[in-house]
Design an enzyme around this catalytic site. Structure first.
Site, PDB file in Angstrom:
ATOM      1  N   ASP A   7      13.479  -0.578   0.437  1.00 28.46           N
ATOM      2  CA  ASP A   7      14.676   0.264   0.376  1.00 28.46           C
ATOM      3  C   ASP A   7      15.245   0.310   1.792  1.00 28.46           C
ATOM      4  O   ASP A   7      14.799  -0.437   2.682  1.00 28.46           O
ATOM      5  CB  ASP A   7      14.361   1.647  -0.215  1.00 28.46           C
ATOM      6  CG  ASP A   7      13.561   2.544   0.719  1.00 28.46           C
ATOM      7  OD1 ASP A   7      13.127   2.067   1.792  1.00 28.46           O
ATOM      8  OD2 ASP A   7      13.367   3.722   0.390  1.00 28.46           O
ATOM      9  N   CYS A  63       9.001   0.843   2.086  1.00 29.87           N
ATOM     10  CA  CYS A  63       9.991   1.928   2.090  1.00 29.87           C
ATOM     11  C   CYS A  63       9.742   2.723   3.368  1.00 29.87           C
ATOM     12  O   CYS A  63       9.124   2.211   4.305  1.00 29.87           O
ATOM     13  CB  CYS A  63       9.936   2.766   0.815  1.00 29.87           C
ATOM     14  SG  CYS A  63       8.379   3.601   0.484  1.00 29.87           S
ATOM     15  N   THR A  65       7.745   5.309   3.994  1.00 32.82           N
ATOM     16  CA  THR A  65       6.311   5.539   4.196  1.00 32.82           C
ATOM     17  C   THR A  65       5.429   4.555   3.422  1.00 32.82           C
ATOM     18  O   THR A  65       4.220   4.502   3.659  1.00 32.82           O
ATOM     19  CB  THR A  65       5.925   6.937   3.690  1.00 32.82           C
ATOM     20  OG1 THR A  65       6.298   6.999   2.298  1.00 32.82           O
ATOM     21  CG2 THR A  65       6.643   8.038   4.469  1.00 32.82           C
ATOM     22  N   HIS A  96     -12.008  -5.482  -2.081  1.00 36.49           N
ATOM     23  CA  HIS A  96     -12.618  -4.571  -3.068  1.00 36.49           C
ATOM     24  C   HIS A  96     -11.701  -4.236  -4.246  1.00 36.49           C
ATOM     25  O   HIS A  96     -12.198  -3.978  -5.339  1.00 36.49           O
ATOM     26  CB  HIS A  96     -13.030  -3.256  -2.381  1.00 36.49           C
ATOM     27  CG  HIS A  96     -14.255  -3.416  -1.531  1.00 36.49           C
ATOM     28  ND1 HIS A  96     -14.945  -2.346  -1.004  1.00 36.49           N
ATOM     29  CD2 HIS A  96     -14.936  -4.534  -1.127  1.00 36.49           C
ATOM     30  CE1 HIS A  96     -15.980  -2.791  -0.307  1.00 36.49           C
ATOM     31  NE2 HIS A  96     -15.992  -4.114  -0.359  1.00 36.49           N
ATOM     32  N   HIS A 131     -17.411  -5.514  -7.651  1.00 40.76           N
ATOM     33  CA  HIS A 131     -16.027  -5.041  -7.635  1.00 40.76           C
ATOM     34  C   HIS A 131     -15.245  -5.491  -8.876  1.00 40.76           C
ATOM     35  O   HIS A 131     -14.258  -4.872  -9.241  1.00 40.76           O
ATOM     36  CB  HIS A 131     -15.336  -5.478  -6.348  1.00 40.76           C
ATOM     37  CG  HIS A 131     -16.055  -4.974  -5.136  1.00 40.76           C
ATOM     38  ND1 HIS A 131     -16.100  -3.636  -4.809  1.00 40.76           N
ATOM     39  CD2 HIS A 131     -16.826  -5.619  -4.230  1.00 40.76           C
ATOM     40  CE1 HIS A 131     -16.848  -3.481  -3.728  1.00 40.76           C
ATOM     41  NE2 HIS A 131     -17.315  -4.659  -3.357  1.00 40.76           N
TER      42      HIS A 131
HETATM   43  C1  RB5 Z   1      13.896   7.342   1.605  1.00 39.72           C
HETATM   44  O1  RB5 Z   1      14.478   8.271   2.458  1.00 39.72           O
HETATM   45  C2  RB5 Z   1      12.392   7.598   1.527  1.00 39.72           C
HETATM   46  O2  RB5 Z   1      12.149   8.680   0.710  1.00 39.72           O
HETATM   47  C3  RB5 Z   1      11.691   6.358   1.025  1.00 39.72           C
HETATM   48  O3  RB5 Z   1      11.963   5.291   1.869  1.00 39.72           O
HETATM   49  C4  RB5 Z   1      10.176   6.404   0.917  1.00 39.72           C
HETATM   50  O4  RB5 Z   1       9.594   6.799   2.132  1.00 39.72           O
HETATM   51  C5  RB5 Z   1       9.622   7.098  -0.246  1.00 39.72           C
HETATM   52  O5  RB5 Z   1       8.412   7.191  -0.453  1.00 39.72           O
END
Ligand code: RB5
Length: 144
Positions: A7, A63, A65, A96, A131
């Site tokens: 994203d 994304c 995080t 694993h 595993h």
């Molecule tokens: C977008 O702002 C953010 O929420 C997305 O990139 C991500 O971190 C979601 O888990």
């Protein structure tokens, strides 16, 4: 073929990782996004996850995080998406968990760590053995 998607939160890092993979002559398909404009990460996770599940290949999702991408991708049958933070988690996601998609954060992972994780993820085989049974049990959860 490696499927890659992000994203807006992972766009810049995705472009850098694409460059890294191209230098290594690894074939990639970028499913988007194609600019830093805001998009919804589940749409991208869905596209990569469906391609990985239907082609028995691997994918990379980025994304902000990595959390949203991993949650969404794991809803698709056949996908084992691992949210990784370093070389160790990338290695064991393969050894694993037999992960077929790696997710990480464009806002949490630096480029060098991201390159290291991708390299390890793409080159580390599944350990199998005990595993196998555990991964099979994970996949059986799809039947619930
Ligand atoms: C977008 O702002 C953010 O929420 C997305 O990139 C991500 O971190 C979601 O888990």
């Amino acid at each position: 073929m490696i499927f890659i998607g992000s994203d807006h939160g992972g766009f810049e890092l995705k472009e850098q990782i694409k460059g890294f993979l191209k230098e290594k002559d690894i074939k990639i398909e970028d499913v988007g996004c194609f600019s830093a404009e805001s998009v919804d990460y589940p749409d991208i996770a869905r596209a990569v996850a469906l391609k990985v599940a239907s082609s028995n290949s691997k994918g990379i999702l980025i994304c902000g995080t990595g959390i949203g991408m991993s949650i969404a991708a794991n809803k698709i049958r056949g996908v084992r998406c691992a949210l990784c933070h370093d070389a160790y988690t990338a290695e064991f996601a393969r050894r694993h968990n037999d992960a077929n998609i790696i997710a990480f954060g464009g806002r949490t992972a630096g480029l060098e760590v991201a390159k290291q994780m991708v390299e390890i993820f793409l080159n580390t085989p599944f350990d199998g053995g005990r595993h196998e049974r555990r991964v099979k049990k994970i996949m059986e959860l799809e039947e619930i």
